[in-house]
Design a protein around this motif. Sequence first.
Motif, PDB file in Angstrom:
ATOM      1  N   VAL A 381      -7.351  31.813 -57.028  1.00  0.00           N
ATOM      2  CA  VAL A 381      -6.580  30.676 -57.534  1.00  0.00           C
ATOM      3  C   VAL A 381      -5.439  31.152 -58.435  1.00  0.00           C
ATOM      4  N   PRO A 382      -4.195  30.972 -57.997  1.00  0.00           N
ATOM      5  CA  PRO A 382      -3.076  31.313 -58.886  1.00  0.00           C
ATOM      6  C   PRO A 382      -3.185  30.491 -60.172  1.00  0.00           C
ATOM      7  N   LYS A 383      -3.041  31.147 -61.293  1.00  0.00           N
ATOM      8  CA  LYS A 383      -3.350  30.516 -62.578  1.00  0.00           C
ATOM      9  C   LYS A 383      -2.634  29.172 -62.741  1.00  0.00           C
ATOM     10  N   GLY A 384      -3.428  28.126 -62.880  1.00  0.00           N
ATOM     11  CA  GLY A 384      -2.889  26.799 -63.170  1.00  0.00           C
ATOM     12  C   GLY A 384      -2.477  25.987 -61.953  1.00  0.00           C
ATOM     13  N   TRP A 385      -2.545  26.548 -60.761  1.00  0.00           N
ATOM     14  CA  TRP A 385      -2.058  25.830 -59.575  1.00  0.00           C
ATOM     15  C   TRP A 385      -3.134  24.908 -59.004  1.00  0.00           C
ATOM     16  N   ASN A 386      -2.669  23.794 -58.433  1.00  0.00           N
ATOM     17  CA  ASN A 386      -3.600  22.742 -58.033  1.00  0.00           C
ATOM     18  C   ASN A 386      -4.015  22.756 -56.573  1.00  0.00           C
ATOM     19  N   ASN A 387      -3.048  22.958 -55.671  1.00  0.00           N
ATOM     20  CA  ASN A 387      -3.382  22.872 -54.238  1.00  0.00           C
ATOM     21  C   ASN A 387      -2.973  24.152 -53.501  1.00  0.00           C
ATOM     22  N   LEU A 388      -3.004  25.265 -54.233  1.00  0.00           N
ATOM     23  CA  LEU A 388      -2.606  26.554 -53.662  1.00  0.00           C
ATOM     24  C   LEU A 388      -3.706  27.585 -53.914  1.00  0.00           C
ATOM     25  N   TRP A 389      -4.081  28.272 -52.839  1.00  0.00           N
ATOM     26  CA  TRP A 389      -5.051  29.365 -52.932  1.00  0.00           C
ATOM     27  C   TRP A 389      -4.427  30.611 -52.305  1.00  0.00           C
ATOM     28  N   VAL A 390      -4.950  31.763 -52.676  1.00  0.00           N
ATOM     29  CA  VAL A 390      -4.501  33.028 -52.102  1.00  0.00           C
ATOM     30  C   VAL A 390      -5.752  33.777 -51.661  1.00  0.00           C
ATOM     31  N   ALA A 391      -5.702  34.383 -50.476  1.00  0.00           N
ATOM     32  CA  ALA A 391      -6.862  35.176 -50.034  1.00  0.00           C
ATOM     33  C   ALA A 391      -6.368  36.460 -49.390  1.00  0.00           C
ATOM     34  N   GLY A 392      -7.216  37.497 -49.452  1.00  0.00           N
ATOM     35  CA  GLY A 392      -6.890  38.771 -48.812  1.00  0.00           C
ATOM     36  C   GLY A 392      -6.377  39.803 -49.792  1.00  0.00           C
ATOM     37  N   ARG A 393      -5.485  40.633 -49.300  1.00  0.00           N
ATOM     38  CA  ARG A 393      -5.020  41.803 -50.060  1.00  0.00           C
ATOM     39  C   ARG A 393      -4.303  41.435 -51.359  1.00  0.00           C
ATOM     40  N   CYS A 394      -3.800  40.206 -51.455  1.00  0.00           N
ATOM     41  CA  CYS A 394      -2.967  39.852 -52.613  1.00  0.00           C
ATOM     42  C   CYS A 394      -3.689  38.999 -53.653  1.00  0.00           C
ATOM     43  N   VAL A 395      -5.017  39.039 -53.695  1.00  0.00           N
ATOM     44  CA  VAL A 395      -5.743  38.265 -54.709  1.00  0.00           C
ATOM     45  C   VAL A 395      -5.630  38.938 -56.067  1.00  0.00           C
ATOM     46  N   SER A 396      -6.257  38.302 -57.068  1.00  0.00           N
ATOM     47  CA  SER A 396      -6.087  38.724 -58.459  1.00  0.00           C
ATOM     48  C   SER A 396      -7.157  39.751 -58.860  1.00  0.00           C
ATOM     49  N   SER A 397      -6.706  41.002 -58.991  1.00  0.00           N
ATOM     50  CA  SER A 397      -7.627  42.044 -59.463  1.00  0.00           C
ATOM     51  C   SER A 397      -6.805  43.164 -60.068  1.00  0.00           C
ATOM     52  N   ASP A 398      -7.469  44.069 -60.779  1.00  0.00           N
ATOM     53  CA  ASP A 398      -6.724  45.241 -61.231  1.00  0.00           C
ATOM     54  C   ASP A 398      -6.582  46.220 -60.061  1.00  0.00           C
ATOM     55  N   VAL A 399      -5.795  47.271 -60.309  1.00  0.00           N
ATOM     56  CA  VAL A 399      -5.495  48.214 -59.221  1.00  0.00           C
ATOM     57  C   VAL A 399      -6.772  48.860 -58.679  1.00  0.00           C
ATOM     58  N   MET A 400      -7.699  49.169 -59.581  1.00  0.00           N
ATOM     59  CA  MET A 400      -8.904  49.890 -59.163  1.00  0.00           C
ATOM     60  C   MET A 400      -9.767  49.030 -58.234  1.00  0.00           C
ATOM     61  N   VAL A 401     -10.065  47.815 -58.641  1.00  0.00           N
ATOM     62  CA  VAL A 401     -10.923  46.966 -57.794  1.00  0.00           C
ATOM     63  C   VAL A 401     -10.202  46.606 -56.494  1.00  0.00           C
ATOM     64  N   HIS A 402      -8.883  46.469 -56.608  1.00  0.00           N
ATOM     65  CA  HIS A 402      -8.095  46.232 -55.394  1.00  0.00           C
ATOM     66  C   HIS A 402      -8.364  47.341 -54.374  1.00  0.00           C
ATOM     67  N   GLY A 403      -8.568  48.568 -54.881  1.00  0.00           N
ATOM     68  CA  GLY A 403      -8.879  49.702 -54.008  1.00  0.00           C
ATOM     69  C   GLY A 403     -10.184  49.538 -53.245  1.00  0.00           C
ATOM     70  N   SER A 404     -11.005  48.588 -53.653  1.00  0.00           N
ATOM     71  CA  SER A 404     -12.254  48.301 -52.932  1.00  0.00           C
ATOM     72  C   SER A 404     -12.118  47.060 -52.051  1.00  0.00           C
ATOM     73  N   ILE A 405     -11.560  45.986 -52.598  1.00  0.00           N
ATOM     74  CA  ILE A 405     -11.654  44.689 -51.894  1.00  0.00           C
ATOM     75  C   ILE A 405     -10.481  44.393 -50.964  1.00  0.00           C
ATOM     76  N   ARG A 406      -9.510  45.321 -50.861  1.00  0.00           N
ATOM     77  CA  ARG A 406      -8.349  45.050 -49.989  1.00  0.00           C
ATOM     78  C   ARG A 406      -8.672  45.211 -48.508  1.00  0.00           C
ATOM     79  N   VAL A 407      -9.890  45.562 -48.151  1.00  0.00           N
ATOM     80  CA  VAL A 407     -10.213  45.885 -46.751  1.00  0.00           C
ATOM     81  C   VAL A 407     -10.657  44.638 -45.966  1.00  0.00           C
ATOM     82  N   GLN A 408     -10.676  44.796 -44.635  1.00  0.00           N
ATOM     83  CA  GLN A 408     -10.804  43.625 -43.761  1.00  0.00           C
ATOM     84  C   GLN A 408     -12.040  42.757 -44.017  1.00  0.00           C
TER      85      GLN A 408
END
Length: 463
Positions: A381-408
């Motif tokens: 959930v982009p901070k404060g947004w009402n009807n917008l979601w983001v999924a996949g490689r561009c979600v909210s995480s630090d660089v390290m965790v992104h290195g785990s969860i960016r996969v298919q």
Amino acid sequence: MTSSIGFKLERTIPVDEGYELVVAGGGPAGVGAAISAARLGTKVLLIEATGCMGGMGTSGLVTAFDPMANGEQMLVGGIMREIVETMYSRGYMSPGIDPNCWRKFYHRWSPFRVEGYKRILDELVVQAGVEVRFFTRLIDVDVSAADRTVNGVVTHNIEGYRFIKAKAFIDCTGDAILADLSGAACREAGRDTPNIMPATLPSLFVGIDWEKKRTVNEQKGAEVRQAIQAGHFTQPDPFLVGMSKVGHNVGYLNGGHLFNLNALRCRDLTEGIMLGRKIAEEYLHFYRKYIPGCENLEHVTTASLIGVRESRRIVGEYELNINDYMAKREFPDQIGVFNKFVDIHPYDYSEEAYQRHLIEKEKSFKLKEGEYFGIPYGILVPKGWNNLWVAGRCVSSDVMVHGSIRVQPACSMMGQAAGTAAVQAIRTGQTACTLDTEELVETLRKANAFLPQTSLSSAMTRS
Ligand SMILES: Cc1cc2nc3c(=O)[nH]c(=O)nc-3n(C[C@H](O)[C@H](O)[C@H](O)COP(=O)(O)OP(=O)(O)OC[C@H]3O[C@@H](n4cnc5c(N)ncnc54)[C@H](O)[C@@H]3O)c2cc1C
């Protein structure tokens, strides 16, 4: 050279109405979002810039699913599990592969046949009732900035521009294009972080004698170092991920880093894909000369999308961080659990960078067999947004965790959760930010998501 003087373009654009949910991007996240929402009875439009779904897994030729189990059990349920099991039953997984690769084994990849993956995704979206528009790019957005609501998106394809209205929107573009155009806060690699993880341009090769090649693990490096010493490569990169078996004599090469490529710059993408093709040809000659079983190798194709590991991520209601990962944190509102190690590729081709990568991968940031960490709803959930979601490689995480969860597999789980959340919001009047996450988790469980948390909460975990 772009001039700083703007050009005012006025144009009347046809309006498309009647959709409840628009999903932008048909990679694993977008497919998960669109199918889950359509199955819950929502009118969904999926917009995809290329001519197939699958994203990096198809157009990007990343033809292997990352680990989905932790040595004891399969952690990834829902649509992703359905996809891989269906592919197996149709003979679309790599020949000779054991289903325990995705159902049980620890850190084991599951390579697949790319055309089979495309076919399954075509079938699943059609069966679910998703309307798909291929060769269609999301290029702009109309928002009510004051109440952080997206009204509609502008797309372009062969028929021209369209303005598409809907009640809810999910950004699965990998690069957070919709979120960024909407004005949601985002972090960009290289701008807000010191480094950009390198990209890679994968390839398909044929003519491999897998029996003979089995004894060589090019990732361990002896042959690569020998070739570097001999001046074989344009860039002396010691890190070669290697070739995966995807057919009887077919291999997918994950090789050739494109360092410092900013995937949000057209010039970088253009120069990067040209360099990627040059490097792929160098690997062709390297494999023929140095790797037994590859003497008769033929290069079939490079991917049509650059394999981007890192570009832009949203600032979400929650930012998943490495402490959560190391603590194996369980969240009441988690929408998935995962085990994969933190995979940060070296930022340059020095030996020091490569050694650091190996230590991080093998020793520092790797959960053990039987373990997992939670992926909470708020990172979608982009901070404060009402009807917008983001999924996949561009979600909210630090660089390290992104290195785990960016996969298919993780992207697919996040997509399914975003699609399910959007339907709940459309049906109940809740917003992305005020969503009852207990209800969300229960709906996901009914759709076979593996969500083992013992306590639930109606409110999401926030940073
Ligand atoms: C070299 C490399 C190797 C990898 N290896 C593996 C691996 O072995 N196993 C694994 O599981 N994962 C692997 N990954 C990670 C994984 O493939 C991706 O991170 C994952 O596919 C991301 O999923 P996504 O749905 O977020 O985005 P993507 O798969 O990137 O899909 C995004 C989709 O959105 C579309 N799109 C983008 N912009 C627009 C727009 N404006 N309008 C319309 N459509 C748009 C794109 O065409 C694309 O189809 C690898 C990644 C790389 C780069």
